[in-house]
Design a protein around this motif. Structure first.
Motif, PDB file in Angstrom:
ATOM      1  N   ALA A  93       0.833  -1.215   0.000  1.00  0.00           N
ATOM      2  CA  ALA A  93       0.000   0.000   0.000  1.00  0.00           C
ATOM      3  C   ALA A  93       0.867   1.265   0.000  1.00  0.00           C
ATOM      4  N   SER A  94       2.037   1.164   0.600  1.00  0.00           N
ATOM      5  CA  SER A  94       2.918   2.333   0.736  1.00  0.00           C
ATOM      6  C   SER A  94       3.724   2.617  -0.526  1.00  0.00           C
ATOM      7  N   THR A  95       3.999   1.583  -1.304  1.00  0.00           N
ATOM      8  CA  THR A  95       4.998   1.758  -2.366  1.00  0.00           C
ATOM      9  C   THR A  95       4.497   1.475  -3.783  1.00  0.00           C
ATOM     10  N   THR A  96       3.345   0.802  -3.907  1.00  0.00           N
ATOM     11  CA  THR A  96       2.892   0.487  -5.255  1.00  0.00           C
ATOM     12  C   THR A  96       2.534   1.777  -6.007  1.00  0.00           C
ATOM     13  N   ALA A  97       2.692   1.733  -7.332  1.00  0.00           N
ATOM     14  CA  ALA A  97       2.508   2.968  -8.108  1.00  0.00           C
ATOM     15  C   ALA A  97       1.059   3.455  -8.073  1.00  0.00           C
ATOM     16  N   ARG A  98       0.108   2.517  -8.157  1.00  0.00           N
ATOM     17  CA  ARG A  98      -1.302   2.926  -8.181  1.00  0.00           C
ATOM     18  C   ARG A  98      -2.066   2.188  -7.076  1.00  0.00           C
ATOM     19  N   PRO A  99      -2.046   2.719  -5.883  1.00  0.00           N
ATOM     20  CA  PRO A  99      -2.685   2.005  -4.773  1.00  0.00           C
ATOM     21  C   PRO A  99      -4.206   2.057  -4.845  1.00  0.00           C
ATOM     22  N   LYS A 100      -4.829   1.000  -4.298  1.00  0.00           N
ATOM     23  CA  LYS A 100      -6.285   1.035  -4.122  1.00  0.00           C
ATOM     24  C   LYS A 100      -6.565   1.947  -2.926  1.00  0.00           C
ATOM     25  N   ALA A 101      -7.817   2.352  -2.778  1.00  0.00           N
ATOM     26  CA  ALA A 101      -8.163   3.191  -1.620  1.00  0.00           C
ATOM     27  C   ALA A 101      -8.105   2.377  -0.333  1.00  0.00           C
ATOM     28  N   ARG A 102      -8.354   1.053  -0.432  1.00  0.00           N
ATOM     29  CA  ARG A 102      -8.477   0.221   0.759  1.00  0.00           C
ATOM     30  C   ARG A 102      -7.944  -1.185   0.505  1.00  0.00           C
ATOM     31  N   TYR A 103      -7.226  -1.718   1.466  1.00  0.00           N
ATOM     32  CA  TYR A 103      -6.755  -3.103   1.387  1.00  0.00           C
ATOM     33  C   TYR A 103      -7.235  -3.856   2.623  1.00  0.00           C
ATOM     34  N   VAL A 104      -7.801  -5.036   2.401  1.00  0.00           N
ATOM     35  CA  VAL A 104      -8.137  -5.942   3.504  1.00  0.00           C
ATOM     36  C   VAL A 104      -7.013  -6.962   3.588  1.00  0.00           C
ATOM     37  N   PRO A 140      -5.630 -10.466   6.056  1.00  0.00           N
ATOM     38  CA  PRO A 140      -5.382 -11.173   4.814  1.00  0.00           C
ATOM     39  C   PRO A 140      -6.579 -11.057   3.864  1.00  0.00           C
ATOM     40  N   GLN A 141      -6.279 -11.163   2.580  1.00  0.00           N
ATOM     41  CA  GLN A 141      -7.243 -10.933   1.512  1.00  0.00           C
ATOM     42  C   GLN A 141      -8.522 -11.768   1.673  1.00  0.00           C
ATOM     43  N   ARG A 142      -8.380 -13.017   2.207  1.00  0.00           N
ATOM     44  CA  ARG A 142      -9.556 -13.903   2.324  1.00  0.00           C
ATOM     45  C   ARG A 142     -10.662 -13.274   3.187  1.00  0.00           C
ATOM     46  N   GLU A 143     -10.308 -12.354   4.080  1.00  0.00           N
ATOM     47  CA  GLU A 143     -11.302 -11.737   4.970  1.00  0.00           C
ATOM     48  C   GLU A 143     -12.227 -10.772   4.227  1.00  0.00           C
ATOM     49  N   ALA A 144     -11.871 -10.428   2.977  1.00  0.00           N
ATOM     50  CA  ALA A 144     -12.710  -9.513   2.199  1.00  0.00           C
ATOM     51  C   ALA A 144     -14.094 -10.117   1.978  1.00  0.00           C
ATOM     52  N   VAL A 145     -14.160 -11.440   1.867  1.00  0.00           N
ATOM     53  CA  VAL A 145     -15.441 -12.116   1.643  1.00  0.00           C
ATOM     54  C   VAL A 145     -16.323 -11.965   2.885  1.00  0.00           C
ATOM     55  N   THR A 146     -15.750 -12.258   4.064  1.00  0.00           N
ATOM     56  CA  THR A 146     -16.482 -12.113   5.325  1.00  0.00           C
ATOM     57  C   THR A 146     -16.980 -10.673   5.476  1.00  0.00           C
ATOM     58  N   LEU A 147     -16.080  -9.753   5.188  1.00  0.00           N
ATOM     59  CA  LEU A 147     -16.419  -8.331   5.321  1.00  0.00           C
ATOM     60  C   LEU A 147     -17.572  -7.967   4.379  1.00  0.00           C
ATOM     61  N   GLY A 148     -17.490  -8.444   3.142  1.00  0.00           N
ATOM     62  CA  GLY A 148     -18.532  -8.161   2.151  1.00  0.00           C
ATOM     63  C   GLY A 148     -19.884  -8.690   2.616  1.00  0.00           C
ATOM     64  N   LEU A 149     -19.890  -9.936   3.122  1.00  0.00           N
ATOM     65  CA  LEU A 149     -21.131 -10.564   3.583  1.00  0.00           C
ATOM     66  C   LEU A 149     -21.719  -9.798   4.764  1.00  0.00           C
ATOM     67  N   LEU A 150     -20.856  -9.529   5.740  1.00  0.00           N
ATOM     68  CA  LEU A 150     -21.340  -8.905   6.979  1.00  0.00           C
ATOM     69  C   LEU A 150     -21.835  -7.475   6.763  1.00  0.00           C
ATOM     70  N   THR A 151     -21.350  -6.830   5.715  1.00  0.00           N
ATOM     71  CA  THR A 151     -21.834  -5.468   5.474  1.00  0.00           C
ATOM     72  C   THR A 151     -23.035  -5.461   4.521  1.00  0.00           C
ATOM     73  N   ALA A 152     -23.248  -6.590   3.800  1.00  0.00           N
ATOM     74  CA  ALA A 152     -24.351  -6.617   2.831  1.00  0.00           C
ATOM     75  C   ALA A 152     -25.656  -7.128   3.459  1.00  0.00           C
ATOM     76  N   LEU A 153     -25.547  -8.025   4.439  1.00  0.00           N
ATOM     77  CA  LEU A 153     -26.747  -8.632   5.029  1.00  0.00           C
ATOM     78  C   LEU A 153     -27.471  -7.630   5.933  1.00  0.00           C
ATOM     79  N   PRO A 154     -28.793  -7.853   6.165  1.00  0.00           N
ATOM     80  CA  PRO A 154     -29.523  -6.940   7.063  1.00  0.00           C
ATOM     81  C   PRO A 154     -28.923  -6.940   8.472  1.00  0.00           C
ATOM     82  N   THR A 155     -28.940  -5.784   9.112  1.00  0.00           N
ATOM     83  CA  THR A 155     -28.285  -5.617  10.417  1.00  0.00           C
ATOM     84  C   THR A 155     -28.811  -6.584  11.475  1.00  0.00           C
ATOM     85  N   ARG A 156     -30.151  -6.760  11.530  1.00  0.00           N
ATOM     86  CA  ARG A 156     -30.706  -7.673  12.548  1.00  0.00           C
ATOM     87  C   ARG A 156     -30.127  -9.078  12.387  1.00  0.00           C
ATOM     88  N   LEU A 157     -29.956  -9.478  11.142  1.00  0.00           N
ATOM     89  CA  LEU A 157     -29.426 -10.821  10.869  1.00  0.00           C
ATOM     90  C   LEU A 157     -27.950 -10.909  11.284  1.00  0.00           C
TER      91      LEU A 157
END
Ligand code: NAP
Length: 285
Positions: A241-252, A254-271
């Motif tokens: 993130a510090s040195t690449t020429a074109r960084p993304k705005a956000r890095y998760v 380890p990368q595998r956690e991006a799936v968990t994060l995506g699910l937990l933010t997409a599902l309804p809050t009560r669930l």
């Protein structure tokens, strides 16, 4: 990780919280890649030892992010070697105050935000003028998955990291006009010196009705820490993130956690509330 640009080395990079964990590993990897690393933290003895044992250029800088005088002195120290200022600032210093919100002292909550949010902002503002003048630079802010999702017990620590997320998003848009980039790294659990159960082990139990939840949270966090990646894994992401020429705005990481994060933010809050409570209770069963 996608390779979106070569690391050409030779940048001036300051890493806060470089005396242990993710910051220390980041400093080592950056120095190995040929960058000039300013390793900053309060424990100067550790930084001196790091500089002595690390191949490459590591310059120790005493810094308490909560002390404005210390921040000013750090800017002066960097200027001695790099009069034009930093190419990259890695805001990594921080710690975790975890526990049911009602059980945490106001003093403790204030200290958490002073380090993780106000300290980060003050260090950023101290190094920004030179980046703005040069029309180049990068700020890498270490957030947490708990800056994007919330679990029981994470209201204060996660609240501070949610603040880091909002601040980083605003800064990214505000600084674009000056050629200064802002990148967020969201680590999952990493085995470092961070102590996520300290409050519950020491100050916890003050309100008896929370004792069962504190036990469940402690078991859950211990379980997560046993599965944690190393600080070096997170550091590799921070280096990218510090040195690449074109960084993304956000890095998760380890990368595998991006799936968990995506699910937990997409599902309804009560669930997701029910899912998270079940996870935490299950750890203590
Ligand atoms: N480990 C994880 O599971 C995890 C997950 C997500 C996010 N994070 C984030 O990653 C960052 C690094 O944490 P870590 O896991 O590497 O923990 P760590 O091993 O405990 O390192 C924390 C670092 O922060 C520094 N620090 C704390 N307060 C400071 C202050 N007032 N001024 C200057 N430096 C200060 C400490 O240095 P001194 O005590 O010498 O000052 C130390 O170098 C934190 O922002 C943390 O929230 C960690």
């Amino acid at each position: 990780m996608k390779n979106d640009g070569p690391d050409t080395g030779g940048k001036a990079i300051l890493v806060t919280g470089a005396s242990s964990g993710i910051g220390r590993a980041t400093a080592i990897q950056l120095a190995a890649a040929g960058h000039t690393v300013f390793a900053a933290a309060r424990r100067l003895d550790r930084l001196t030892e790091l500089a002595r044992t690390t191949p490459g250029t590591v310059i120790p800088v005493r810094l308490d992010v909560r002390d404005p005088e210390s921040v000013r002195a750090a800017v002066a120290t960097v200027a001695e070697t790099c009069p034009d200022g930093l190419d990259v600032l890695v805001n990594n210093a921080g710690y975790a105050l975890i526990g049911p919100a009602e059980t945490l002292s106001t003093e403790g909550v204030r200290a958490q935000f002073e380090t993780n949010v106000i300290g980060l902002l003050d260090v950023t503002r101290a190094f920004l003028p030179q980046m703005r003048a040069r029309r180049s630079g990068r700020i890498v802010n270490i957030s947490s998955l708990l800056g994007a999702i919330t679990v029981p017990g994470s209201g204060i620590y996660g609240g501070s990291k949610h603040a880091v997320e909002a601040l980083s998003d605003a800064l990214r848009m505000e600084l674009k006009q000056f050629g200064v980039e802002v990148v967020v790294v969201q680590p999952s659990f990493a085995s470092t010196d961070i102590d996520v159960t300290q409050h519950m082990a020491s100050g916890g139990g003050a309100i008896a009705e929370y004792a069962p939840l504190e036990r469940q949270l402690t078991a859950y966090l211990d379980e997560q820490m046993q599965k944690a990646v190393s600080g070096e894994v997170v550091a590799a992401c921070v280096v990218h993130a510090s040195t690449t020429a074109r960084p993304k705005a956000r890095y998760v990481t380890p990368q595998r956690e991006a799936v968990t994060l995506g699910l937990l933010t997409a599902l309804p809050t009560r669930l997701t509330d029910a899912l998270k409570l079940r996870l935490v209770r299950g750890a203590a069963a």
